[in-house]
Write a protein that holds these residues in place. Structure first.
Motif, PDB file in Angstrom:
ATOM      1  N   LYS A 160      41.920 -85.227 -15.121  1.00 50.44           N
ATOM      2  CA  LYS A 160      41.509 -84.005 -15.799  1.00 50.44           C
ATOM      3  C   LYS A 160      40.363 -84.305 -16.764  1.00 50.44           C
TER       4      LYS A 160
ATOM      5  N   SER B  66      42.617 -79.604 -20.048  1.00 50.40           N
ATOM      6  CA  SER B  66      43.200 -80.754 -20.731  1.00 50.40           C
ATOM      7  C   SER B  66      44.234 -80.271 -21.743  1.00 50.40           C
TER       8      SER B  66
ATOM      9  N   TYR C  65      45.573 -84.021 -12.101  1.00 43.76           N
ATOM     10  CA  TYR C  65      45.928 -82.852 -11.320  1.00 43.76           C
ATOM     11  C   TYR C  65      46.997 -83.234 -10.299  1.00 43.76           C
TER      12      TYR C  65
END
Length: 695
Positions: free
Chosen positions: A93, A100, A87
């Protein structure tokens, strides 16, 4: 007849407006353009428009010009954006979550990326020289290289790929074959697995001198909007070594009947199809009636193209629905989740949906053109339509002159400046560049033309400006203007002769006539209910000064004449008023007195002499009434003139008598009549006897 034609146009306009509104609603609901633009712009801005991080200038995908820059873009811009593992704050993620393999937070990759390329064989060109051992020409099915290589890093040659064509003017038709390498989606514990695979491709020279095009294919799904998007980043590599990068995006809804609003659209689609079938039946009956004459009228060609496009749109859409929506193949569910293998069918589905969109977009132009046919119920629009139709006799051959002139200048610009100026590098781009300068007043790239050929640039611009912009364009405007003037003169002539024959009825337009008929119907209903309503024309048009001035001049559309008007309507009901042009021409050329019932039966009333006789009797009745009105008006005018003359005579006698009386009252006593006359002459007054006898 013209009034009857306008009434039909009004009814047809209402139905066609409903038909057109249904079409616009259906197409807009199936293809949410605003939402699609948001998806496209987001993906484009974060991939194709993203800057190279290590470049020392504003460098983007469109600036890729070498094989090395293509790999640099892939490793530093595209794949990091699509396969981001963190992020914005550095948190990792979750690879089993929605974010994703996602770009811009919501557009998620639903399948692995596919790299595709095409190659040509060594010595595929025709100009091999002794000092050149190999050369690579243009791509074609005959020169394509199909030998396998690179199996160790996942490269394979496939023949069942989606159709792929290069950028117009730079690429070729690459067909459905090529080398492909699939790069899987990220998995937990391997957030940068794509980097190793790209490095292997780069090290093995997966793209080399024999490569003529390379592309990266991706499929996205936005769950917020229920929109699937196919994206392709392509680079065409010409034999000259020029790289042409470009991006393609197609979006669609794979489940177009899943929402509540889709049910409403489904009902609208049913109504639309019923109306279209009705229009087709009418058109086919007219074609059967006119036979080959049907194809001689330009409006009929507009209708044929319009209906043909409607049918094509429906066929493509039905094929899409039957193949991917109705059949239990689960495409919507399949492409709304992550796949482990790339599926070429996704691009095929998006291509079909895009084809239907393009057909629908092109058809709306023809559909709106047809509206002007029905707007002829307005006299001003009718005159414009007639002016355009009348000018076609000269415009069609003149248009051929324009096209040939532009083609000649196109060859000149392409041959002279195409080797240096991008806008003239191909015949097609040269042609549309010149067309834009005519219709949109875009300027020619004069500076680049001067750099390419200083002398020829000056000569070309001068000739183009004088021949096309000053002569041919003004001649085109002149043709339209002359046609409009001719139609206006014919209209004024027709109107004056109609006014002479049928009186003020010729001045009543469609809406006034309709209002009169409506008030007449209201009057009859109120009379039946026991109420009294004035049916005089002055009440109907009490706010019209012109009507006040002619209030004693009735029209066929007045309520008190509704019986005669109804008789005429019954006669011409079902008549195709398009065939009444011959009658109109006879009116304009003052030959209407020669018109017989046989002429009307053959031209207007479909060989029905009874209706033709009834129509002539009705029109003659109107003319007799109008002639009697004119006769009464003429007698009244003569009487008014006589009264005016007598009044002026009496006024003059009164003034002279007063003058004589005043003269006598102030004069001395005169003994003789001669003296009196002499006195009056000195006063400048004639004798009463002379004046009286003259009067």
């Amino acid at each position: 007849m013209r009034q009857s034609q306008r009434e039909r146009f009004f009814a047809q306009l209402l139905v066609y407006s409903l038909f057109l509104c249904l079409y616009v609603y259906i197409v807009t609901d199936i293809r949410p353009v605003h939402q699609t633009f948001g998806v496209h712009s987001t993906i484009f801005d974060q991939t194709s428009a993203e800057e190279f991080p290590d470049a020392n200038f504003d460098k983007r995908f469109s600036d890729v010009a070498t094989i090395g820059e293509f790999w640099e873009y892939s490793e530093q811009v595209l794949f990091p954006a699509l396969y981001s593992s963190e992020y914005f704050n550095g948190d990792p993620k979750a690879f089993d979550g929605r974010f994703s393999n996602t770009i811009a937070g919501y557009n998620t990759l639903i399948m692995p990326l596919r790299l595709r390329s095409v190659r040509v064989q060594n010595s595929s060109c025709d100009n091999v020289r002794a000092f050149t051992k190999t050369c690579w020409g243009r791509y074609s099915a005959d020169t394509a290289l199909r030998e396998p290589f690179g199996a160790e890093y996942g490269n394979s040659y496939k023949t069942d790929l989606v159709q792929w064509s290069g950028y117009e003017g730079f690429g070729e038709d690459y067909g459905t074959e090529g080398y492909v390498v699939d790069i899987p989606l990220q998995e937990a514990g391997q957030p940068t697995g794509w980097a190793a695979q790209l490095k292997a491709l780069k090290g093995a020279k997966w793209i080399d001198e024999s490569t003529r095009a390379v592309s990266i294919h991706a499929g996205f799904y936005n769950a917020n909007l229920d929109i699937h998007t196919y994206v392709r980043w392509s680079v065409d590599i010409s034999p000259s070594g020029r790289f042409q990068p470009w991006t393609t995006m197609w979006s669609l809804r794979l489940n177009p009947y899943s929402r509540q609003s889709d049910t409403i659209r489904l009902v609208a689609e049913g109504v639309f199809v019923v109306l279209l079938l009705g229009y087709l039946v009418v058109e086919l009956s007219e074609m059967r009636k006119l036979r080959w004459g049907y194809f001689l009228e330009i409006p009929n060609w507009i209708d044929m193209i319009n209906y043909g496009l409607y049918i094509a749109v429906i066929v493509v859409w039905v094929d899409f629905v039957l193949a991917y929506v109705v059949e239990d193949k689960g495409y919507a569910a399949k492409f709304s989740s992550r796949l482990t293998e790339y599926d070429e069918e996704f691009a095929q589905i998006a291509g079909i949906f895009r084809a239907s969109t393009q057909l629908a977009a092109f058809n709306i132009v023809w559909a709106v053109v047809k509206v002007f046919k029905y707007l002829q119920l307005f006299p001003s629009v009718m005159l414009l339509w007639e002016a355009l139709a009348n000018s076609m006799v000269e415009i069609v051959p003149f248009f051929m002159v324009i096209v040939m002139s532009i083609v000649a200048f196109t060859f000149a610009a392409h041959w002279t400046f195409g080797h240096y100026v991008l806008e003239f590098h191909s015949f097609t781009r040269s042609f549309f560049m010149l067309v834009r300068t005519v219709v949109a007043q875009n300027s020619l790239p004069y500076d680049l033309m001067r750099e390419s050929s200083p002398t020829m640039a000056v000569i070309f611009v001068l000739l183009w400006t004088v021949v096309m912009l000053l002569i041919i364009v003004n001649m085109f405007v002149g043709i339209i203007t002359d046609s409009h003037d001719f139609v206006m003169s014919q209209h004024h002539l027709e109107q004056s002769r109609m006014l002479h024959r049928i009186g003020n009825s010729a001045n009543v337009d469609f809406f006034r006539a309709t209002l009169n008929r409506g008030i007449g119907a209201l009057s009859r209903n109120l009379e039946k209910a026991g109420q009294s309503v004035s049916s005089t024309p002055t009440v109907i048009f009490k706010d019209n000064p012109k009507r006040k001035a002619n209030k004693e001049d009735p029209t066929i559309f007045d309520p008190e004449n509704r019986a005669q008007l109804k008789k005429i309507h019954n006669v011409i009901r079902g008549v195709d008023t398009k065939d009444a042009e011959a009658v109109r021409q006879m009116m304009v050329h003052e030959e209407v007195d020669k018109l017989t019932a046989a002429d009307l039966a053959n031209t207007v009333f479909a060989k029905d002499p009874t209706k033709a006789h009834d129509f002539l009797d009705s029109i003659i009745g109107i003319q007799i009434v109008q002639e009697s009105i004119r006769s009464i008006e003429a007698r009244e005018l003569q009487e008014q003139q006589r009264v005016s003359e007598l009044t002026s005579t009496v006024d003059r006698l009164v003034r002279e008598t007063q003058a004589v009386t005043e003269a006598l009252s102030t004069a001395p006593q005169l003994d003789t009549e001669a003296g009196v006359e002499k006195f009056l002459e000195l006063q400048g007054v004639k004798t009463l006897q002379h004046t009286t006898s003259k009067s």
